[in-house]
Write an enzyme that holds these catalytic residues in place. Structure first.
Site, PDB file in Angstrom:
ATOM      1  N   CYS A 103     -17.510  -1.494  -7.704  1.00  0.00           N
ATOM      2  CA  CYS A 103     -16.165  -1.040  -7.334  1.00  0.00           C
ATOM      3  C   CYS A 103     -15.177  -1.292  -8.484  1.00  0.00           C
ATOM      4  O   CYS A 103     -15.275  -0.649  -9.525  1.00  0.00           O
ATOM      5  CB  CYS A 103     -15.750  -1.720  -6.029  1.00  0.00           C
ATOM      6  SG  CYS A 103     -14.313  -0.942  -5.283  1.00  0.00           S
TER       7      CYS A 103
ATOM      8  N   HIS B 219     -20.127  -0.599  -2.247  1.00  0.00           N
ATOM      9  CA  HIS B 219     -20.500  -2.021  -2.213  1.00  0.00           C
ATOM     10  C   HIS B 219     -21.954  -2.217  -1.748  1.00  0.00           C
ATOM     11  O   HIS B 219     -22.211  -2.228  -0.548  1.00  0.00           O
ATOM     12  CB  HIS B 219     -19.543  -2.779  -1.287  1.00  0.00           C
ATOM     13  CG  HIS B 219     -18.185  -2.928  -1.882  1.00  0.00           C
ATOM     14  ND1 HIS B 219     -17.839  -3.981  -2.684  1.00  0.00           N
ATOM     15  CD2 HIS B 219     -17.103  -2.113  -1.834  1.00  0.00           C
ATOM     16  CE1 HIS B 219     -16.590  -3.836  -3.093  1.00  0.00           C
ATOM     17  NE2 HIS B 219     -16.121  -2.705  -2.596  1.00  0.00           N
TER      18      HIS B 219
ATOM     19  N   GLU C  78     -23.546  -4.890  -1.701  1.00  0.00           N
ATOM     20  CA  GLU C  78     -23.693  -6.216  -1.096  1.00  0.00           C
ATOM     21  C   GLU C  78     -23.397  -6.222   0.395  1.00  0.00           C
ATOM     22  O   GLU C  78     -23.655  -7.212   1.079  1.00  0.00           O
ATOM     23  CB  GLU C  78     -22.784  -7.231  -1.812  1.00  0.00           C
ATOM     24  CG  GLU C  78     -21.272  -7.065  -1.608  1.00  0.00           C
ATOM     25  CD  GLU C  78     -20.607  -6.065  -2.577  1.00  0.00           C
ATOM     26  OE1 GLU C  78     -21.297  -5.116  -2.987  1.00  0.00           O
ATOM     27  OE2 GLU C  78     -19.417  -6.212  -2.870  1.00  0.00           O
TER      28      GLU C  78
END
Ligand code: XMP
Length: 509
Positions: A83, A173, A175
């Site tokens: 990002c 993202h 994660e």
């Protein structure tokens, strides 16, 4: 076995940063999460194989936009920007990053993978991802390949690779669990691209420490034991393997909170370590008399702590001293290179001929909590709030420490904890700091003048203690705390400290 982590995650200020570390750990890889300034220091002594730049609450054009350190960027190590991290890398290369309403995404989004790029190996060509960004990369410089584009957003750029610099970037993202295949993407980066091998297996780490330290029958050790998660985990790892050759020593310098010694004993029992408590309140108070400077207090604490532990070592006939020192203690004390933030009492001690063992020093708090859970330690250990070594000595500031002042701050700490325990609607607190500001101010109690100290109440929420947000108490809770504390004739005012970290630290000193 106890090697340094191979993955450096530079936290550029995203709430999701620790999720990157967690996702990697779940795939078997350790990582270190550091702010840009700490990453800068860390790089002076370490050579990671992979770097990940996190997202951020900032935009790359903000005046105070966080900057990854140049010794990280220019080290020639493969970098994955997530990002903001990707936007920063692309801008750095001369690409255009802008706040374009057409490209904004908050929540679920779709991507088309147009080039595997190593990052998307074993990943479906169409993916559901989770994104949260106002800014977007609109153009990239020559030498940058576009690996993925947005499904619903006129093909705008969602993943990139710059071959020469070995930089990868994703606008979404990976994660976050809502990104399908996100964990695979992260593993593709650290393992497939950077060549990291799995190094996080709690059971192996425990077995490794045991075999390194406990297998030698000549080793007899004293462990500095505070009952906190680090020293208790250290005890739980070593005690079963060392038995009588290990002694836990807890120093009671009058700096502990109410009920803390009982908890120390309970945690020693849970870890199975034999415990000796040394009462040294008088000695500490005498040495601290007249002292107000924070670093001076820390040095005095460290000096007496060292001497008392050495005496315990001599009495026990120990060959080694073991401490639960963590990576962050070493970093903040300047022991890994870089600036001193504050001197931790358990770093840089001169043990002379004795062996010093700090088996947890490559690890971070969240990893030690995971080890404690693996060792079936009680919840009170696994989730224990950090409490600095010098304890209440650091929570009595503005004038010298006295027995009365310590008693007052201990009482105030207990009262506030009880109020919060019973209260509803208090947001989650990672650490509660109740301190006595010994600068006197004027008040009126009954019909008379009061002139005394203030209690400062500070609660923070954080995941890594590198940055923290202040917790704001509901009005009713604040009123109850203020009313309860000022009923004590020694307390004139109550202050609530709502400054985030940075700029303020969690502790006052
Ligand atoms: P700050 O105040 O820097 O603290 O935000 C970060 C975390 O570290 C703890 N802390 C210490 N822990 N010895 C310790 O073992 C110390 O000297 C020390 N000083 C701060 C602090 O309580 C917080 O959890």
């Amino acid at each position: 076995m106890l090697t340094e982590p191979n993955v450096l995650i530079v936290d550029l200020g995203s709430q999701l940063t620790l999720l990157i570390a967690r996702s990697l750990r779940e795939s078997g890889y350790r990582s270190v999460v550091l702010s840009p300034s700490k990453a800068d220091m860390w790089m002076e002594r370490h050579q990671p194989k992979a770097v990940i730049l996190s997202g951020s609450g900032h935009g790359v054009h903000d005046v105070d936009a966080p900057q990854p350190p140049s010794n990280v960027i220019d080290a020639g190590i493969p970098i994955l920007g997530i990002c903001y991290g990707m936007q920063w890398l692309m801008k750095h290369l001369g690409g255009e990053v802008a706040n374009d309403h057409e490209h904004v995404e908050y929540g679920p989004a779709g991507i088309n993978i147009v080039d595997d790029g190593g990052l998307f190996s074993l990943i479906w060509k169409t993916q559901r991802v989770w994104a949260s960004h106002g800014d977007s990369v609109l153009t990239v410089q020559e030498g940058t390949d576009i690996l993925a584009t947005a499904i619903d957003n006129d093909g705008s750029i969602r993943a990139v690779r710059h071959n020469e610099r070995k930089w990868w970037g994703v606008q979404f993202h990976p994660e976050v669990p809502h990104t399908d295949g996100g964990a695979v993407m992260l593993e593709n980066f650290v393992h497939g691209i950077c060549g990291c091998e799995p190094d996080w297996e709690p059971a192996d780490i425990v077995a490794g420490i045991r075999s390194e330290i406990a297998s030698d029958p000549e080793v007899r050790a004293v462990l500095g034991f505070s009952g906190g998660v680090d020293s208790t985990t250290m005890a739980a790892i070593l005690a079963p393997a060392m038995g009588d050759r290990l002694l836990g020593v807890c120093i009671d310098g009058g700096h502990l909170r109410e009920g803390e010694l009982e908890e120390v004993r309970r945690h020693a029992d849970a870890a199975g370590i034999k415990l000796e408590i040394i009462d040294a309140e008088e000695e500490f108070l005498e040495a601290l008399s007249g002292v107000t400077d924070a670093e001076e207090k820390r040095h005095i604490f460290k000096r007496i702590y060292l001497r008392l532990l050495k005496e315990a070592v001599a009495k026990f006939g120990a060959t080694h001293v073991v401490q639960g020192t963590l990576a962050t203690d070493e970093i903040e004390s300047g022991a890994t290179g870089g600036h001193l933030i504050k001197s931790h009492h358990n770093v840089g001690l001169d043990w002379e001929h004795l062996g010093e063992l700090k088996p947890l020093s490559p690890f971070f708090k969240y990893e030690v909590r995971a080890l404690a859970a693996e060792l079936a330690m009680p919840e009170s250990v696994v989730h224990r709030e950090p409490f600095p070594g010098p304890g209440l000595f650091l929570r009595c500031f503005g004038d010298e420490i006295t027995a009365d002042r310590l008693e007052l701050v201990r009482w105030a700490d207990h009262q506030v904890r009880e109020i919060i325990r019973k209260a509803r609607d208090v947001p989650e607190i990672s650490q509660l700091v109740i301190a006595l500001c010994c600068v006197h101010t004027t008040g009126v109690k009954g019909d008379g003048r009061a002139y005394g100290p203030a209690v400062v109440v500070r609660a923070v929420h954080t995941t890594d203690f590198m940055t923290a947000e202040a917790v704001e108490f509901p009005r009713e809770v604040r009123r109850l705390i203020t009313g309860t504390l000022t009923r004590n004739h020694g307390v004139v005012r109550v202050w609530f400290d709502e400054v985030p970290k940075p700029p303020a630290t969690t502790e006052f000193e």
